[in-house]
Design an enzyme around this catalytic site. Structure first.
Site, PDB file in Angstrom:
ATOM      1  N   SER A  10       0.847  -1.194   0.000  1.00  0.00           N
ATOM      2  CA  SER A  10       0.000   0.000   0.000  1.00  0.00           C
ATOM      3  C   SER A  10       0.878   1.237   0.000  1.00  0.00           C
ATOM      4  O   SER A  10       1.655   1.460   0.937  1.00  0.00           O
ATOM      5  CB  SER A  10      -0.888   0.009   1.247  1.00  0.00           C
ATOM      6  OG  SER A  10      -1.342   1.328   1.481  1.00  0.00           O
ATOM      7  N   HIS A  35      -1.370  -1.319  -4.210  1.00  0.00           N
ATOM      8  CA  HIS A  35      -2.629  -0.967  -3.538  1.00  0.00           C
ATOM      9  C   HIS A  35      -2.671   0.548  -3.270  1.00  0.00           C
ATOM     10  O   HIS A  35      -1.747   1.106  -2.674  1.00  0.00           O
ATOM     11  CB  HIS A  35      -2.692  -1.748  -2.223  1.00  0.00           C
ATOM     12  CG  HIS A  35      -3.945  -1.589  -1.436  1.00  0.00           C
ATOM     13  ND1 HIS A  35      -5.079  -2.343  -1.657  1.00  0.00           N
ATOM     14  CD2 HIS A  35      -4.248  -0.780  -0.384  1.00  0.00           C
ATOM     15  CE1 HIS A  35      -6.019  -2.012  -0.784  1.00  0.00           C
ATOM     16  NE2 HIS A  35      -5.544  -1.056   0.002  1.00  0.00           N
ATOM     17  N   ASP A  37      -4.853   3.618  -1.526  1.00  0.00           N
ATOM     18  CA  ASP A  37      -5.900   3.906  -0.535  1.00  0.00           C
ATOM     19  C   ASP A  37      -6.478   5.290  -0.755  1.00  0.00           C
ATOM     20  O   ASP A  37      -5.802   6.295  -0.545  1.00  0.00           O
ATOM     21  CB  ASP A  37      -5.298   3.815   0.873  1.00  0.00           C
ATOM     22  CG  ASP A  37      -5.037   2.381   1.259  1.00  0.00           C
ATOM     23  OD1 ASP A  37      -5.977   1.581   1.192  1.00  0.00           O
ATOM     24  OD2 ASP A  37      -3.882   2.063   1.614  1.00  0.00           O
ATOM     25  N   MET A  39      -9.041   8.070   0.343  1.00  0.00           N
ATOM     26  CA  MET A  39      -9.817   8.474   1.523  1.00  0.00           C
ATOM     27  C   MET A  39     -10.375   9.875   1.328  1.00  0.00           C
ATOM     28  O   MET A  39      -9.686  10.751   0.813  1.00  0.00           O
ATOM     29  CB  MET A  39      -8.923   8.458   2.761  1.00  0.00           C
ATOM     30  CG  MET A  39      -8.246   7.123   3.002  1.00  0.00           C
ATOM     31  SD  MET A  39      -7.351   7.140   4.560  1.00  0.00           S
ATOM     32  CE  MET A  39      -6.489   5.559   4.451  1.00  0.00           C
ATOM     33  N   HIS A  68      -8.588   0.979  -3.541  1.00  0.00           N
ATOM     34  CA  HIS A  68      -9.464   0.773  -2.382  1.00  0.00           C
ATOM     35  C   HIS A  68     -10.145   2.100  -2.061  1.00  0.00           C
ATOM     36  O   HIS A  68      -9.507   3.023  -1.553  1.00  0.00           O
ATOM     37  CB  HIS A  68      -8.572   0.291  -1.210  1.00  0.00           C
ATOM     38  CG  HIS A  68      -9.285   0.084   0.068  1.00  0.00           C
ATOM     39  ND1 HIS A  68      -8.613  -0.118   1.265  1.00  0.00           N
ATOM     40  CD2 HIS A  68     -10.605   0.011   0.380  1.00  0.00           C
ATOM     41  CE1 HIS A  68      -9.482  -0.295   2.241  1.00  0.00           C
ATOM     42  NE2 HIS A  68     -10.695  -0.202   1.741  1.00  0.00           N
ATOM     43  N   MET A  70     -12.172   4.316   0.000  1.00  0.00           N
ATOM     44  CA  MET A  70     -12.770   4.578   1.317  1.00  0.00           C
ATOM     45  C   MET A  70     -13.457   5.929   1.242  1.00  0.00           C
ATOM     46  O   MET A  70     -13.065   6.900   1.897  1.00  0.00           O
ATOM     47  CB  MET A  70     -11.675   4.543   2.392  1.00  0.00           C
ATOM     48  CG  MET A  70     -11.209   3.133   2.694  1.00  0.00           C
ATOM     49  SD  MET A  70      -9.644   3.109   3.580  1.00  0.00           S
ATOM     50  CE  MET A  70      -8.525   3.209   2.187  1.00  0.00           C
ATOM     51  N   MET A 139     -11.338  -5.818   6.003  1.00  0.00           N
ATOM     52  CA  MET A 139     -10.507  -4.876   6.757  1.00  0.00           C
ATOM     53  C   MET A 139     -10.159  -5.493   8.103  1.00  0.00           C
ATOM     54  O   MET A 139     -11.046  -5.910   8.854  1.00  0.00           O
ATOM     55  CB  MET A 139     -11.245  -3.545   6.966  1.00  0.00           C
ATOM     56  CG  MET A 139     -11.411  -2.696   5.723  1.00  0.00           C
ATOM     57  SD  MET A 139      -9.877  -2.354   4.843  1.00  0.00           S
ATOM     58  CE  MET A 139      -8.935  -1.446   6.074  1.00  0.00           C
ATOM     59  N   GLY A 144      -8.643   4.022   7.650  1.00  0.00           N
ATOM     60  CA  GLY A 144      -8.337   5.441   7.801  1.00  0.00           C
ATOM     61  C   GLY A 144      -6.846   5.729   7.959  1.00  0.00           C
ATOM     62  O   GLY A 144      -6.388   6.779   7.537  1.00  0.00           O
ATOM     63  N   PHE A 145      -6.128   4.789   8.546  1.00  0.00           N
ATOM     64  CA  PHE A 145      -4.716   5.066   8.828  1.00  0.00           C
ATOM     65  C   PHE A 145      -3.855   3.823   8.668  1.00  0.00           C
ATOM     66  O   PHE A 145      -4.332   2.713   8.914  1.00  0.00           O
ATOM     67  CB  PHE A 145      -4.555   5.590  10.268  1.00  0.00           C
ATOM     68  CG  PHE A 145      -5.385   6.806  10.542  1.00  0.00           C
ATOM     69  CD1 PHE A 145      -4.938   8.077  10.191  1.00  0.00           C
ATOM     70  CD2 PHE A 145      -6.650   6.678  11.114  1.00  0.00           C
ATOM     71  CE1 PHE A 145      -5.726   9.194  10.410  1.00  0.00           C
ATOM     72  CE2 PHE A 145      -7.446   7.790  11.339  1.00  0.00           C
ATOM     73  CZ  PHE A 145      -6.986   9.060  10.984  1.00  0.00           C
ATOM     74  N   GLY A 146      -2.608   4.055   8.286  1.00  0.00           N
ATOM     75  CA  GLY A 146      -1.637   2.961   8.287  1.00  0.00           C
ATOM     76  C   GLY A 146      -1.100   2.775   9.703  1.00  0.00           C
ATOM     77  O   GLY A 146      -1.341   3.599  10.592  1.00  0.00           O
ATOM     78  N   GLY A 147      -0.405   1.668   9.901  1.00  0.00           N
ATOM     79  CA  GLY A 147       0.316   1.470  11.154  1.00  0.00           C
ATOM     80  C   GLY A 147      -0.521   1.064  12.354  1.00  0.00           C
ATOM     81  O   GLY A 147      -0.051   1.146  13.479  1.00  0.00           O
ATOM     82  N   ASP A 177      -6.498  -6.386   4.788  1.00  0.00           N
ATOM     83  CA  ASP A 177      -5.866  -5.062   4.775  1.00  0.00           C
ATOM     84  C   ASP A 177      -5.839  -4.486   6.186  1.00  0.00           C
ATOM     85  O   ASP A 177      -6.886  -4.231   6.783  1.00  0.00           O
ATOM     86  CB  ASP A 177      -6.682  -4.154   3.839  1.00  0.00           C
ATOM     87  CG  ASP A 177      -6.052  -2.791   3.617  1.00  0.00           C
ATOM     88  OD1 ASP A 177      -4.972  -2.515   4.160  1.00  0.00           O
ATOM     89  OD2 ASP A 177      -6.672  -1.999   2.870  1.00  0.00           O
ATOM     90  N   GLY A 178      -4.610  -4.268   6.702  1.00  0.00           N
ATOM     91  CA  GLY A 178      -4.446  -3.617   8.002  1.00  0.00           C
ATOM     92  C   GLY A 178      -3.669  -4.470   8.990  1.00  0.00           C
ATOM     93  O   GLY A 178      -4.070  -5.594   9.290  1.00  0.00           O
ATOM     94  N   GLY A 179      -2.542  -3.943   9.435  1.00  0.00           N
ATOM     95  CA  GLY A 179      -1.767  -4.637  10.462  1.00  0.00           C
ATOM     96  C   GLY A 179      -1.071  -5.896   9.978  1.00  0.00           C
ATOM     97  O   GLY A 179      -0.741  -6.767  10.786  1.00  0.00           O
ATOM     98  N   GLY A 199       1.335  -1.907   4.280  1.00  0.00           N
ATOM     99  CA  GLY A 199       1.860  -0.558   4.073  1.00  0.00           C
ATOM    100  C   GLY A 199       3.097  -0.313   4.911  1.00  0.00           C
ATOM    101  O   GLY A 199       4.225  -0.398   4.422  1.00  0.00           O
ATOM    102  N   SER A 200       2.890  -0.056   6.202  1.00  0.00           N
ATOM    103  CA  SER A 200       4.012   0.331   7.061  1.00  0.00           C
ATOM    104  C   SER A 200       5.059  -0.767   7.188  1.00  0.00           C
ATOM    105  O   SER A 200       6.259  -0.477   7.277  1.00  0.00           O
ATOM    106  CB  SER A 200       3.511   0.758   8.444  1.00  0.00           C
ATOM    107  OG  SER A 200       2.668  -0.218   8.992  1.00  0.00           O
TER     108      SER A 200
END
Ligand code: DX5
Ligand code: ZN
Length: 219
Positions: A10, A35, A37, A39, A68, A70, A139, A144-147, A177-179, A199-200
């Site tokens: 991402s 990917h 994102d 928003m 994606h 959002m 999700m 809304g946020f990375g990390g 997607d996420g973490g 992402g992160s």
């Protein structure tokens, strides 16, 4: 059983002042999709980028571009994102008024269709449209946020999605997607996930290419 295993970095966490180079680095690691994102500051409490950036990503890579959305009322922008070069367009179940119509609209543009659900949204709500989609994005953080940290119950949702796919004799991809990082990716893969957005854990490291390689080894 869909055996595809793809990594989708991402660019939310990438150094956008060096977009082409950052994409090159993940390509060297064997990334499968890019990917993006999107928003809008309404559906999620953050603002990112629009079709112009997707167009720039399209110019930088031959990999599929996974967009994606959002954003609230995404139908308004689907034509622009399709024209910008998206290969997959994913809308949120929670952000559309008429999901069946949004799916048809994306198909009209010849783009693959994804539907995403927030952590609190049950997989079972998608049963009526499940045969119409190419991708189900689960999700594993509140968008809304990375990390952010991976929400554990997402594993159960992936397993439910695998079952829904089998029961309906269809073959959409399951994306998470996420973490996603070295500690979480194996469990998610074992649950039956096909596409791993990260992402992160890729872009906020000292060696972006090595980070992709390491994730790929675990799926
Ligand atoms: C979050 C986005 C994600 C984000 C993931 O709302 O949809 O794609 O980039 O970031 P990480 O991998 O850092 O959790
Ligand atoms: Zn995303």
């Amino acid at each position: 059983m869909n055996k595809i295993k793809y990594i989708a970095p991402s660019i939310l966490s990438a150094d956008l002042s060096n977009l082409a180079q950052q994409i090159r680095l993940v390509e060297l690691g064997g990334a499968n999709w890019i990917h993006c994102d999107i928003m809008d500051g309404h559906f999620v409490p953050n603002l990112t980028f629009g079709p112009i950036l997707v167009k720039a990503v399209r110019k930088c890579t031959k990999l599929p571009v996974d967009v994606h959305l959002m954003i609230e009322d995404p139908d308004k922008f689907i034509p622009q994102f399709a024209k910008a070069g998206a290969d997959y367009l994913t809308v949120h179940y929670e952000a559309v008024h008429h999901l069946d119509r949004s799916i048809s609209l994306i198909k009209d543009f010849g783009v693959k269709v994804g539907v995403s659900i927030n952590p609190a949204t049950p997989v079972s709500l998608l049963k009526n449209i499940i045969k119409k989609i190419d991708l189900l994005l689960i999700m594993s953080v509140n968008p809304g946020f990375g990390g952010q940290s991976f929400i554990e119950y997402s594993i159960n949702k992936i397993e439910e999605a695998v079952k829904l796919r089998e029961d309906n004799n269809t073959d959409f991809l399951i994306e998470v997607d996420g973490g996603i990082n070295n500690n979480t990716i194996e469990l998610v893969s074992d649950a039956g996930c096909n596409v791993f957005v990260a992402g992160s854990s890729i872009f906020e490291t000292d060696n972006i290419t090595a980070a992709v390689i390491e994730l790929k080894q675990k799926i």
